[in-house]
Write a protein that holds these residues in place. Structure first.
Motif, PDB file in Angstrom:
ATOM      1  N   LEU A   1      47.442 -18.706 -33.091  1.00 32.10           N
ATOM      2  CA  LEU A   1      46.133 -19.199 -32.642  1.00 32.10           C
ATOM      3  C   LEU A   1      45.001 -18.566 -33.441  1.00 32.10           C
ATOM      4  O   LEU A   1      44.023 -19.245 -33.803  1.00 32.10           O
ATOM      5  CB  LEU A   1      45.957 -18.908 -31.154  1.00 32.10           C
ATOM      6  CG  LEU A   1      46.859 -19.684 -30.198  1.00 32.10           C
ATOM      7  CD1 LEU A   1      46.667 -19.196 -28.768  1.00 32.10           C
ATOM      8  CD2 LEU A   1      46.575 -21.187 -30.290  1.00 32.10           C
ATOM      9  N   SER A   2      45.111 -17.284 -33.733  1.00 30.74           N
ATOM     10  CA  SER A   2      44.073 -16.598 -34.499  1.00 30.74           C
ATOM     11  C   SER A   2      43.967 -17.171 -35.913  1.00 30.74           C
ATOM     12  O   SER A   2      42.870 -17.398 -36.426  1.00 30.74           O
ATOM     13  CB  SER A   2      44.383 -15.102 -34.556  1.00 30.74           C
ATOM     14  OG  SER A   2      43.389 -14.405 -35.248  1.00 30.74           O
ATOM     15  N   THR A   3      45.123 -17.420 -36.535  1.00 28.65           N
ATOM     16  CA  THR A   3      45.132 -17.985 -37.891  1.00 28.65           C
ATOM     17  C   THR A   3      44.611 -19.419 -37.888  1.00 28.65           C
ATOM     18  O   THR A   3      43.851 -19.817 -38.781  1.00 28.65           O
ATOM     19  CB  THR A   3      46.559 -17.937 -38.467  1.00 28.65           C
ATOM     20  OG1 THR A   3      47.031 -16.591 -38.445  1.00 28.65           O
ATOM     21  CG2 THR A   3      46.591 -18.454 -39.897  1.00 28.65           C
ATOM     22  N   LEU A   4      44.995 -20.204 -36.885  1.00 29.02           N
ATOM     23  CA  LEU A   4      44.514 -21.580 -36.786  1.00 29.02           C
ATOM     24  C   LEU A   4      43.002 -21.611 -36.606  1.00 29.02           C
ATOM     25  O   LEU A   4      42.303 -22.395 -37.263  1.00 29.02           O
ATOM     26  CB  LEU A   4      45.205 -22.292 -35.618  1.00 29.02           C
ATOM     27  CG  LEU A   4      44.812 -23.759 -35.398  1.00 29.02           C
ATOM     28  CD1 LEU A   4      45.207 -24.612 -36.592  1.00 29.02           C
ATOM     29  CD2 LEU A   4      45.466 -24.287 -34.121  1.00 29.02           C
ATOM     30  N   ALA A   5      42.481 -20.760 -35.722  1.00 31.42           N
ATOM     31  CA  ALA A   5      41.033 -20.723 -35.497  1.00 31.42           C
ATOM     32  C   ALA A   5      40.293 -20.325 -36.773  1.00 31.42           C
ATOM     33  O   ALA A   5      39.249 -20.899 -37.108  1.00 31.42           O
ATOM     34  CB  ALA A   5      40.705 -19.746 -34.369  1.00 31.42           C
ATOM     35  N   THR A   6      40.826 -19.361 -37.511  1.00 28.75           N
ATOM     36  CA  THR A   6      40.195 -18.945 -38.766  1.00 28.75           C
ATOM     37  C   THR A   6      40.227 -20.069 -39.791  1.00 28.75           C
ATOM     38  O   THR A   6      39.234 -20.337 -40.473  1.00 28.75           O
ATOM     39  CB  THR A   6      40.894 -17.706 -39.333  1.00 28.75           C
ATOM     40  OG1 THR A   6      40.854 -16.646 -38.370  1.00 28.75           O
ATOM     41  CG2 THR A   6      40.209 -17.229 -40.595  1.00 28.75           C
ATOM     42  N   ALA A   7      41.367 -20.739 -39.913  1.00 31.83           N
ATOM     43  CA  ALA A   7      41.499 -21.819 -40.893  1.00 31.83           C
ATOM     44  C   ALA A   7      40.586 -22.997 -40.563  1.00 31.83           C
ATOM     45  O   ALA A   7      39.976 -23.598 -41.457  1.00 31.83           O
ATOM     46  CB  ALA A   7      42.954 -22.272 -40.969  1.00 31.83           C
TER      47      ALA A   7
ATOM     48  N   THR B   1      35.363 -11.653 -45.298  1.00 40.46           N
ATOM     49  CA  THR B   1      35.937 -12.117 -44.028  1.00 40.46           C
ATOM     50  C   THR B   1      36.852 -11.065 -43.407  1.00 40.46           C
ATOM     51  O   THR B   1      36.962 -10.970 -42.183  1.00 40.46           O
ATOM     52  CB  THR B   1      36.737 -13.418 -44.218  1.00 40.46           C
ATOM     53  OG1 THR B   1      37.810 -13.193 -45.145  1.00 40.46           O
ATOM     54  CG2 THR B   1      35.863 -14.551 -44.727  1.00 40.46           C
ATOM     55  N   LEU B   2      37.497 -10.270 -44.250  1.00 40.62           N
ATOM     56  CA  LEU B   2      38.383  -9.217 -43.731  1.00 40.62           C
ATOM     57  C   LEU B   2      37.589  -8.065 -43.126  1.00 40.62           C
ATOM     58  O   LEU B   2      38.129  -7.282 -42.349  1.00 40.62           O
ATOM     59  CB  LEU B   2      39.285  -8.706 -44.853  1.00 40.62           C
ATOM     60  CG  LEU B   2      40.344  -9.710 -45.334  1.00 40.62           C
ATOM     61  CD1 LEU B   2      40.975  -9.249 -46.634  1.00 40.62           C
ATOM     62  CD2 LEU B   2      41.409  -9.929 -44.275  1.00 40.62           C
ATOM     63  N   LEU B   3      36.311  -7.981 -43.460  1.00 43.70           N
ATOM     64  CA  LEU B   3      35.464  -6.934 -42.888  1.00 43.70           C
ATOM     65  C   LEU B   3      35.115  -7.203 -41.436  1.00 43.70           C
ATOM     66  O   LEU B   3      34.667  -6.299 -40.739  1.00 43.70           O
ATOM     67  CB  LEU B   3      34.172  -6.798 -43.703  1.00 43.70           C
ATOM     68  CG  LEU B   3      34.287  -6.099 -45.059  1.00 43.70           C
ATOM     69  CD1 LEU B   3      32.986  -6.218 -45.831  1.00 43.70           C
ATOM     70  CD2 LEU B   3      34.656  -4.628 -44.874  1.00 43.70           C
ATOM     71  N   PHE B   4      35.288  -8.450 -40.988  1.00 46.44           N
ATOM     72  CA  PHE B   4      35.050  -8.719 -39.566  1.00 46.44           C
ATOM     73  C   PHE B   4      36.275  -9.313 -38.874  1.00 46.44           C
ATOM     74  O   PHE B   4      36.167  -9.977 -37.858  1.00 46.44           O
ATOM     75  CB  PHE B   4      33.797  -9.580 -39.336  1.00 46.44           C
ATOM     76  CG  PHE B   4      33.711 -10.842 -40.139  1.00 46.44           C
ATOM     77  CD1 PHE B   4      34.420 -11.977 -39.780  1.00 46.44           C
ATOM     78  CD2 PHE B   4      32.886 -10.906 -41.245  1.00 46.44           C
ATOM     79  CE1 PHE B   4      34.327 -13.134 -40.506  1.00 46.44           C
ATOM     80  CE2 PHE B   4      32.775 -12.079 -41.982  1.00 46.44           C
ATOM     81  CZ  PHE B   4      33.503 -13.200 -41.609  1.00 46.44           C
ATOM     82  N   GLY B   5      37.456  -9.071 -39.434  1.00 44.32           N
ATOM     83  CA  GLY B   5      38.694  -9.311 -38.705  1.00 44.32           C
ATOM     84  C   GLY B   5      39.266 -10.706 -38.766  1.00 44.32           C
ATOM     85  O   GLY B   5      40.175 -11.027 -37.999  1.00 44.32           O
ATOM     86  N   ALA B   6      38.782 -11.559 -39.661  1.00 46.04           N
ATOM     87  CA  ALA B   6      39.330 -12.910 -39.762  1.00 46.04           C
ATOM     88  C   ALA B   6      40.806 -12.861 -40.135  1.00 46.04           C
ATOM     89  O   ALA B   6      41.245 -11.995 -40.899  1.00 46.04           O
ATOM     90  CB  ALA B   6      38.555 -13.726 -40.798  1.00 46.04           C
ATOM     91  N   SER B   7      41.571 -13.793 -39.602  1.00 41.96           N
ATOM     92  CA  SER B   7      43.010 -13.853 -39.880  1.00 41.96           C
ATOM     93  C   SER B   7      43.250 -14.655 -41.155  1.00 41.96           C
ATOM     94  O   SER B   7      43.603 -15.829 -41.127  1.00 41.96           O
ATOM     95  CB  SER B   7      43.747 -14.502 -38.695  1.00 41.96           C
ATOM     96  OG  SER B   7      45.143 -14.541 -38.934  1.00 41.96           O
ATOM     97  N   VAL B   8      43.015 -14.028 -42.288  1.00 41.29           N
ATOM     98  CA  VAL B   8      43.120 -14.693 -43.584  1.00 41.29           C
ATOM     99  C   VAL B   8      43.994 -13.882 -44.524  1.00 41.29           C
ATOM    100  O   VAL B   8      44.220 -12.688 -44.322  1.00 41.29           O
ATOM    101  CB  VAL B   8      41.730 -14.900 -44.245  1.00 41.29           C
ATOM    102  CG1 VAL B   8      40.840 -15.772 -43.398  1.00 41.29           C
ATOM    103  CG2 VAL B   8      41.052 -13.552 -44.521  1.00 41.29           C
TER     104      VAL B   8
END
Length: 418
Positions: A309-315, A113-120
């Motif tokens: 918002l980025s973290t919420l969307a990822t979660a 997921t970190l390879l495509f920029g997810a906020s995790v």
């Protein structure tokens, strides 16, 4: 010989704890190394072609959501709710929630997921993987599984992920153990100590966010800590409220997407991609941004909201990945906003108040939040202001979200009782 010999239960249990904790420490270090490399690769891709994430990120979200559903549904999300649910029914929990298959998928997909920029973040997944390792160590040594086995494994995972042994113990007490068993104290302490020593021995005595020597006077702390605690707690409570509501709301668009998980992930991925391309700051764990803010660098005032918002969307997307590191990054953004309210106060100290307040608002574990911030920044001189902010944040978060995030999410993984 049956009672005290090498085949005795007590010795088999000690061997399981030792071997499991060493393996947890090694796995946490490998996980951290690979996750950092994955994040760096993505940042190089963005530097090479700024618009590529608009394609790669949504497609990555959709494909990883589908892979997770097919290979190991219990690997989605943070991993901490799964450990809480598994601890309530250890034997059934080993079959899916903390199985070897789930842990393996969790490990590699979180890195992916970190390879495509997810906020995790990797800390929550480390807890689930560590609980699995500890469970199998006890299974191999033919020791009956108890809730304390998973709790000890999860606590060791926190210690290894952050290089913070005390935070591992606090997390076991506050978050993983709904009813803390006194008899598991030794098991937790031993697992945390061993995993922490392995991490310390191989990675060195590093401080996660770097050393921060600033302190607050009593007068400054009495003003800044309650303000930071209230604002951070409200924001953290809002995150929990929205996260829990995403799985239960009857609001038509969300309910329609929830019934179509791949489309939900695609929409979430597009949200993360747009935010990342527009801001350039919301990708990945957010560790570097938080580190820079603590060190004195400025970020735009909207950074905290954008990372939120980025973290919420990822979660919400259901991808494997945790929220610890992104939440600390959001908290750093809130702390940066607070610096404009208290321009004459030590700036780094104010940022830490924002971090501990928001993190407490999300996870509702004030002692864990204070110890993590204190240990990851070597800011023991701020212990009392941090604790004050965390307690205020814990109270204010309840005004927005009555239910604690991880325990609410754990209900989605409830296992049948025999």
């Amino acid at each position: 010989m049956r009672r005290h010999g090498p085949e005795a239960l007590i010795w088999r249990r000690r061997i399981a704890i030792l071997a499991g904790a060493v393996l947890v420490g090694l796995t946490a270090l490998l996980f951290a190394e690979l996750a950092d490399h994955a994040g760096a690769l993505f940042r190089r891709m963005v530097a090479w072609c700024w618009w590529l994430p608009l394609i790669v990120t949504p497609l990555g979200f959709a494909s990883f959501a589908w892979i997770t559903m097919k290979l190991a549904p219990a690997a989605k999300g943070s991993g901490i709710p799964q450990v809480i649910a598994a601890a309530r029914n250890p034997d059934e929990g080993m079959k899916a929630l903390v199985s070897a298959r789930t842990a393996f998928v969790k490990f590699w997909l979180t890195i992916g997921t970190l390879l495509f920029g997810a906020s995790v973040g990797r800390e929550g997944p480390t807890v689930q993987i560590a609980a699995s390792i500890m469970g199998y160590a006890h299974r191999i040594m033919r020791i009956p599984l108890r809730a304390s086995v998973f709790i000890a494994g999860g606590a060791a995972g926190v210690a290894g992920a952050f290089n913070t042994p005390l935070a591992g113990v606090a997390f076991a007490i506050e978050e993983l153990a709904a009813a803390y068993e006194q008899r598991m104290t030794l098991l937790v302490m031993a697992a945390v100590l061993i995993a922490g020593m392995v991490s310390l021995g191989l990675a060195g005595d590093y401080v996660y966010f770097g050393m921060m020597r600033q302190t607050l006077s009593v007068h400054d702390a009495l003003i800044a800590a309650p303000v930071a605690g209230f604002l951070g707690g409200i924001a953290g409570g809002l995150f929990s409220r929205l996260m829990l509501a995403s799985g239960t709301t009857t609001f038509s668009p969300v309910a329609w997407l929830r019934a179509r998980p791949v489309l939900m992930a695609l929409a979430c991925g597009m949200t993360v991609a747009i935010l990342g391309v527009v801001t350039g700051l919301t990708w990945g764990t957010g560790y570097e941004t938080a580190h820079n803010v603590i060190s004195g660098d400025d970020v735009p005032l909207w950074f905290g909201a954008a990372k939120f918002l980025s973290t919420l969307a990822t979660a919400v997307s259901g991808l494997p990945g945790g929220i610890f590191a992104p939440s600390l990054s959001v908290g750093a953004g809130i702390g940066d906003m607070l610096r404009s309210l208290f321009p004459t106060y030590p700036q780094g100290a104010v940022v830490l108040l924002g971090m501990v307040a928001y993190f407490t608002g999300v996870v509702r574990a004030p002692l864990t939040a204070v110890i993590i911030i204190s240990e990851t920044t070597a800011s023991r001189g701020l212990m009392m202001p941090l604790l004050a902010a965390a307690l205020v944040a814990d109270f204010s978060a309840q005004l927005v979200s009555k239910e604690r995030l991880y325990h609410g999410l754990a209900k989605r993984f409830e296992l049948p009782r025999h």
